[in-house]
Write an enzyme that holds these catalytic residues in place. Structure first.
Site, PDB file in Angstrom:
ATOM      1  N   TYR A 118       0.867  -1.185   0.000  1.00  0.00           N
ATOM      2  CA  TYR A 118       0.000   0.000   0.000  1.00  0.00           C
ATOM      3  C   TYR A 118       0.897   1.226   0.000  1.00  0.00           C
ATOM      4  CZ  TYR A 118      -3.023   3.710   1.650  1.00  0.00           C
ATOM      5  OH  TYR A 118      -3.701   4.901   1.770  1.00  0.00           O
ATOM      6  N   GLU A 206      -3.359   7.635  -4.067  1.00  0.00           N
ATOM      7  CA  GLU A 206      -3.357   6.392  -3.275  1.00  0.00           C
ATOM      8  C   GLU A 206      -3.230   5.218  -4.218  1.00  0.00           C
ATOM      9  OE1 GLU A 206      -7.042   4.771  -1.450  1.00  0.00           O
ATOM     10  OE2 GLU A 206      -5.935   4.866   0.429  1.00  0.00           O
TER      11      GLU A 206
END
Ligand code: GDP
Ligand code: MN
Length: 397
Positions: A118, A206
């Site tokens: 992530y 993101e």
């Protein structure tokens, strides 16, 4: 302004971030053609079909599927296009899928295992600096990781004058447990990602997941990007990325007429001049036992025409059970606003079936109150803040 995954990936690619390559399509035939073109460009023969909507969690909702030949591309694209995609991030009715991204399959087996990470770049408001947040737990809901295993989330705060320094990029790669080629690839990836974020005046990039392929390449498989609307004048090429089908229709209409409107979930519509007073008014509504249905700043020139437009916008929301108008007459005179309210009410005729409470304070407030009280309309006036709150409470119970 939020943009689609494929648009975010094109910005990333322009800044040298390696991406899972793909092409968009809005029909099943277009999807097959895209797959064939992609096959020519990349040599891939397996494809992921990805719904393009402004919401994450598409995989969980059936909006991301693997196709192993052109027939499967056609079938899956046909299935996803036009569907109402419900994900953990959409409302219960979901979002209509108008476009799909046909992307190369990048989870092919090879010498080493694939891993998902992530990574996001965003503003740390408390520190007043940009920050890179990253984790070994990619492909998962990051909020869950933050709750259950916060020690697996790392952050790197960036000094704005120095930018992301090489040792910081190396620390990211190190903390993600990478070695050799993958380590070097990750330092390049995070450096280019930070450049993409800064140079596009974004408020969020993101990437979940960032993939380490089986041949040790690091690439962005997903991209959730928010651009700062106030900086769009510096990025004329981003303007065409707006997809108003993804936006709240009432907010789009309000923007067109220059009203600062944000749709909320409550039952009391509010019309206020000035953002600060609007925030205070929302607090007042909550204290009175209601929930604001919107934030609406009509601006400094709350004249009759604007008041009427604002009424029309607020009334489009079916959950509005009462309207509170709270205007401070500084530059604008209260009696003008009051006349605007009365005129708008008459012009809208039977469109207004709910109680209206008007609080006008400032220049000519007394004349304004008289105007409202003598109008013969179902409008209640209040002078004090508390009085307005009490009246809101009374109409809600
Ligand atoms: P999201 O569910 O909206 O976050 O969409 P993502 O783009 O993150 O995709 C969801 C999941 O699909 C990813 O976490 C991957 O596990 C999987 N996925 C994405 N691309 C590929 C691919 O090329 N091949 C395979 N096998 N799976 C993929
Ligand atoms: Mn994702």
């Amino acid at each position: 302004m939020n943009i689609h995954e494929f648009q975010g990936k094109s910005i990333l690619s322009q800044h040298g971030v390696r991406i899972q390559r793909g092409l968009v399509a809005s029909t099943a035939e277009g999807a097959v053609q895209a797959a064939k073109d992609l096959n020519e460009q990349t040599g891939t023969s397996w494809f992921v079909i990805k719904a393009q909507v402004h919401a994450g969690g598409r995989g969980k909702g059936g909006g991301v599927k693997l196709a192993k030949n052109y027939d499967e591309v056609a079938t899956i694209a046909d299935q996803i296009l036009g569907m109402q995609l419900v994900t953990p991030q959409t409302s219960a009715e979901g979002k209509t899928v108008h476009q799909v991204l046909i992307a190369e399959d990048v989870y092919y087996p090879g010498e080493s295992e694939t891993s998902e990470f992530y990574m996001s770049v965003l503003l740390d408001r408390a520190a007043g600096r940009n920050m890179i947040m990253y984790s070994t737990e990619g492909g998962m809901d990051i909020e869950t990781v933050a709750e259950q295993t916060p020690q697996l989330i790392f952050t790197e705060t960036i000094d704005p004058s120095a930018g992301l320094l090489p040792f910081q990029a190396r620390r990211v790669a190190f903390n993600l447990g990478l070695r050799g080629t993958a380590f070097k690839e990750m330092t390049k990836f995070v450096t280019a990602l930070y450049q993409a974020y800064v140079q596009s005046d974004a408020s969020l990039f993101e990437i979940n997941p960032v993939l380490k392929t089986s041949d040790d390449k690091i690439m962005a498989v997903d991209a959730k990007v928010s651009l700062d609307e106030n900086a769009l004048f510096r990025h004329k090429d981003f303007l065409e990325m707006r997809d108003i089908r993804e936006e709240n229709p009432i907010e789009v209409e309000a923007k067109e007429v220059g009203l600062n409107y944000v749709d909320l979930d409550g039952n009391v519509g509010c019309m206020v001049n000035g953002a600060g007073l609007a925030m205070a008014t929302m607090d007042l509504i909550k204290q009175a036992g209601g929930e604001p249905a919107n934030f609406l700043d009509v601006g400094g020139t709350a004249d009759a025409a604007r008041v009427e437009t604002a009424f029309r916008i607020i009334l489009k929301d079916p959950s509005v059970k009462a309207i509170l108008i709270n205007i401070f007459g500084g530059i604008v005179r209260c009696d003008r606003v009051a006349q605007g309210v009365v005129d708008a009410y008459k012009n809208l005729g039977d469109a207004i079936k709910i109680p209206i409470i008007v609080r006008l304070q400032g220049t000519n407030a007394d004349i304004a109150k008289e105007l409202i009280d003598n109008s013969g309309l179902d409008v209640q006036s209040a002078v004090e803040f508390q009085e307005a709150a009490d009246k809101v409470q009374a109409v809600l119970t």
